[in-house]
Scaffold this motif. Structure first.
Motif, PDB file in Angstrom:
ATOM      1  N   VAL A  77      -5.370   2.895  -6.073  1.00 30.90           N
ATOM      2  CA  VAL A  77      -5.454   1.946  -6.120  1.00 30.90           C
ATOM      3  C   VAL A  77      -3.741   0.479  -6.239  1.00 30.90           C
ATOM      4  CG1 VAL A  77      -6.115  -0.345  -7.664  1.00 30.90           C
ATOM      5  CG2 VAL A  77      -7.832   1.249  -7.655  1.00 30.90           C
ATOM      6  N   VAL A  78      -3.697   0.298  -4.864  1.00 25.92           N
ATOM      7  CA  VAL A  78      -2.667  -0.016  -4.560  1.00 25.92           C
ATOM      8  C   VAL A  78      -2.656  -1.783  -4.443  1.00 25.92           C
ATOM      9  CG1 VAL A  78      -0.572  -0.576  -3.379  1.00 25.92           C
ATOM     10  CG2 VAL A  78      -1.506   1.850  -4.028  1.00 25.92           C
ATOM     11  N   ASP A  79      -2.053  -2.022  -5.369  1.00 27.14           N
ATOM     12  CA  ASP A  79      -2.211  -4.354  -5.778  1.00 27.14           C
ATOM     13  C   ASP A  79      -1.390  -4.810  -4.640  1.00 27.14           C
ATOM     14  OD1 ASP A  79      -0.782  -7.155  -6.221  1.00 27.14           O
ATOM     15  OD2 ASP A  79      -2.461  -6.881  -7.388  1.00 27.14           O
ATOM     16  N   PRO A  80      -1.248  -5.556  -3.237  1.00 21.76           N
ATOM     17  CA  PRO A  80      -1.145  -6.011  -1.985  1.00 21.76           C
ATOM     18  C   PRO A  80       0.215  -6.286  -2.142  1.00 21.76           C
ATOM     19  CG  PRO A  80      -2.922  -7.037  -2.299  1.00 21.76           C
ATOM     20  CD  PRO A  80      -2.813  -6.413  -3.787  1.00 21.76           C
ATOM     21  N   ARG A  81       0.413  -6.951  -3.254  1.00 20.06           N
ATOM     22  CA  ARG A  81       1.533  -7.864  -4.319  1.00 20.06           C
ATOM     23  C   ARG A  81       2.469  -6.497  -4.214  1.00 20.06           C
ATOM     24  NH1 ARG A  81      -1.470 -11.983  -7.855  1.00 20.06           N
ATOM     25  NH2 ARG A  81      -1.530  -9.723  -8.865  1.00 20.06           N
ATOM     26  N   ALA A  82       2.776  -5.430  -4.781  1.00 20.95           N
ATOM     27  CA  ALA A  82       3.166  -3.770  -4.274  1.00 20.95           C
ATOM     28  C   ALA A  82       3.886  -3.563  -3.010  1.00 20.95           C
ATOM     29  CB  ALA A  82       2.629  -2.631  -5.728  1.00 20.95           C
ATOM     30  N   GLU A  83       5.304  -2.846  -3.632  1.00 22.75           N
ATOM     31  CA  GLU A  83       6.359  -3.225  -2.557  1.00 22.75           C
ATOM     32  C   GLU A  83       6.788  -1.860  -2.415  1.00 22.75           C
ATOM     33  OE1 GLU A  83       9.887  -5.889  -2.059  1.00 22.75           O
ATOM     34  OE2 GLU A  83       8.468  -7.439  -2.293  1.00 22.75           O
TER      35      GLU A  83
ATOM     36  N   VAL B  78      -2.976   4.101 -10.131  1.00 18.67           N
ATOM     37  CA  VAL B  78      -2.752   2.367  -9.383  1.00 18.67           C
ATOM     38  C   VAL B  78      -1.709   2.473 -10.123  1.00 18.67           C
ATOM     39  CG1 VAL B  78      -3.936   0.580 -11.726  1.00 18.67           C
ATOM     40  CG2 VAL B  78      -5.168   2.240 -11.347  1.00 18.67           C
TER      41      VAL B  78
ATOM     42  N   GLY C 157       0.242  -1.648 -10.007  1.00 16.07           N
ATOM     43  CA  GLY C 157       0.464  -3.390  -9.981  1.00 16.07           C
ATOM     44  C   GLY C 157       1.328  -3.567  -9.243  1.00 16.07           C
ATOM     45  N   ALA C 158       0.807  -5.306  -9.198  1.00 12.90           N
ATOM     46  CA  ALA C 158       1.987  -6.313  -8.641  1.00 12.90           C
ATOM     47  C   ALA C 158       3.257  -6.425  -9.264  1.00 12.90           C
ATOM     48  CB  ALA C 158       1.298  -7.849  -9.462  1.00 12.90           C
ATOM     49  N   ASP C 159       4.130  -6.594  -8.404  1.00 12.85           N
ATOM     50  CA  ASP C 159       5.795  -6.656  -9.122  1.00 12.85           C
ATOM     51  C   ASP C 159       6.332  -4.858  -8.940  1.00 12.85           C
ATOM     52  OD1 ASP C 159       8.397  -7.859  -8.935  1.00 12.85           O
ATOM     53  OD2 ASP C 159       7.715  -8.715 -11.053  1.00 12.85           O
TER      54      ASP C 159
ATOM     55  N   GLU D 264       2.179  -0.332 -13.821  1.00 11.56           N
ATOM     56  CA  GLU D 264       2.410  -2.107 -14.254  1.00 11.56           C
ATOM     57  C   GLU D 264       3.735  -2.437 -13.980  1.00 11.56           C
ATOM     58  OE1 GLU D 264       0.521  -2.760 -17.734  1.00 11.56           O
ATOM     59  OE2 GLU D 264      -0.115  -0.142 -17.891  1.00 11.56           O
TER      60      GLU D 264
END
Length: 255
Positions: free
Chosen positions: A7-13, A25, A27-29, A45
């Protein structure tokens, strides 16, 4: 390179070649640079920055909120450099706005299972943390230090470069560079001569540091008197490093 069950947040780079295992997992940022591998079930996170060519094993928790009752959700950070190995069940927390605002790990560190880094810790380069080593908040571990298994480092303590703590040590005062410490509470137990040899120190340098250790611990001098005696040998980089550490100590040193 990202497992379909991660699960990779779309806001992760994530760099194109980052590998993420199943059930991890992200998270964002969170930013992860090239060559880094994230194992199964790891949780990262943000805000967290992770550099290049790190190997992060399964069940690791990185970037969680600090375990500090003053923390109110501020956007503090975890910063990890390059080429670190982080083994199973390690937990690295972010910083707090009351201090640095970040927790930082440098480059080329070997961090074994179940290691905990609390908020606002700074870890240098080329360190080794054996299984279960635990840092309270605001701790600094300098380059090439080694923490034995289940070493406990009190908040605001510093462990100097090339120092060594024995298994199960409880460290409540600063450990000067080059010194071996062990016990509960930890006491000095000589120079880390083997560690110095392995890291390329010459016989002359080690001899000079042995003399400095005797001045600091075995000459019957008060700390200020010992520092004055050490200043007479200033001009050698290894002695200057020791003096800078002693002069900047806020918790005093193990004696």
């Amino acid at each position: 390179m990202i497992h379909p069950q991660a699960v990779v947040d779309p806001r992760a780079e994530l760099a194109d070649d980052v590998t993420v295992g199943p059930f991890a997992v992200i998270g964002a940022d969170v930013r992860i640079d090239s060559g880094t591998t994230i194992g199964p079930h790891a949780v990262i996170e943000g805000p967290t920055r992770i550099g290049k060519d790190n190997r992060i094993y399964q069940f690791v928790s990185l970037g969680a909120a600090p375990q500090d009752k003053k923390y109110k959700g501020e956007a503090t950070e975890l910063i990890i450099g390059d080429r670190n190995l982080i083994r199973e069940y390690c937990t690295f927390n972010r910083g707090t706005v009351q201090d640095l605002g970040y927790t930082q790990v440098g480059d080329d560190n070997w961090i074994m299972a179940y290691v905990h880094l609390a908020h606002d810790c700074v870890v240098g380069n080329h360190t080794i943390f054996a299984n279960g080593a635990t840092l309270a908040g605001h701790v600094t571990i300098e380059d090439y230090a080694i923490l034995g298994g289940f070493s406990l480092i009190h908040q605001f303590v510093r462990v100097g470069a090339y120092a060594f703590t024995g298994m199960g040590s409880a460290v409540s005062r600063d450990v000067p560079p080059y010194v071996t410490a062990s016990g509960n509470l930890a006491k000095p137990h000589g120079l880390n001569a083997e560690g110095l040899r392995r890291n390329g120190f010459t016989g002359e340098q080690i001899s000079r540091l042995r003399h400095a250790y005797k001045t600091l611990y075995r000459a019957g001098l008060r700390l200020e008197e010992a520092m004055d005696a050490l200043r007479a040998d200033a001009g050698h980089p290894e002695i200057e490093r020791l003096l800078r550490f002693l002069e900047s100590s806020k918790r005093s040193i193990i004696r």
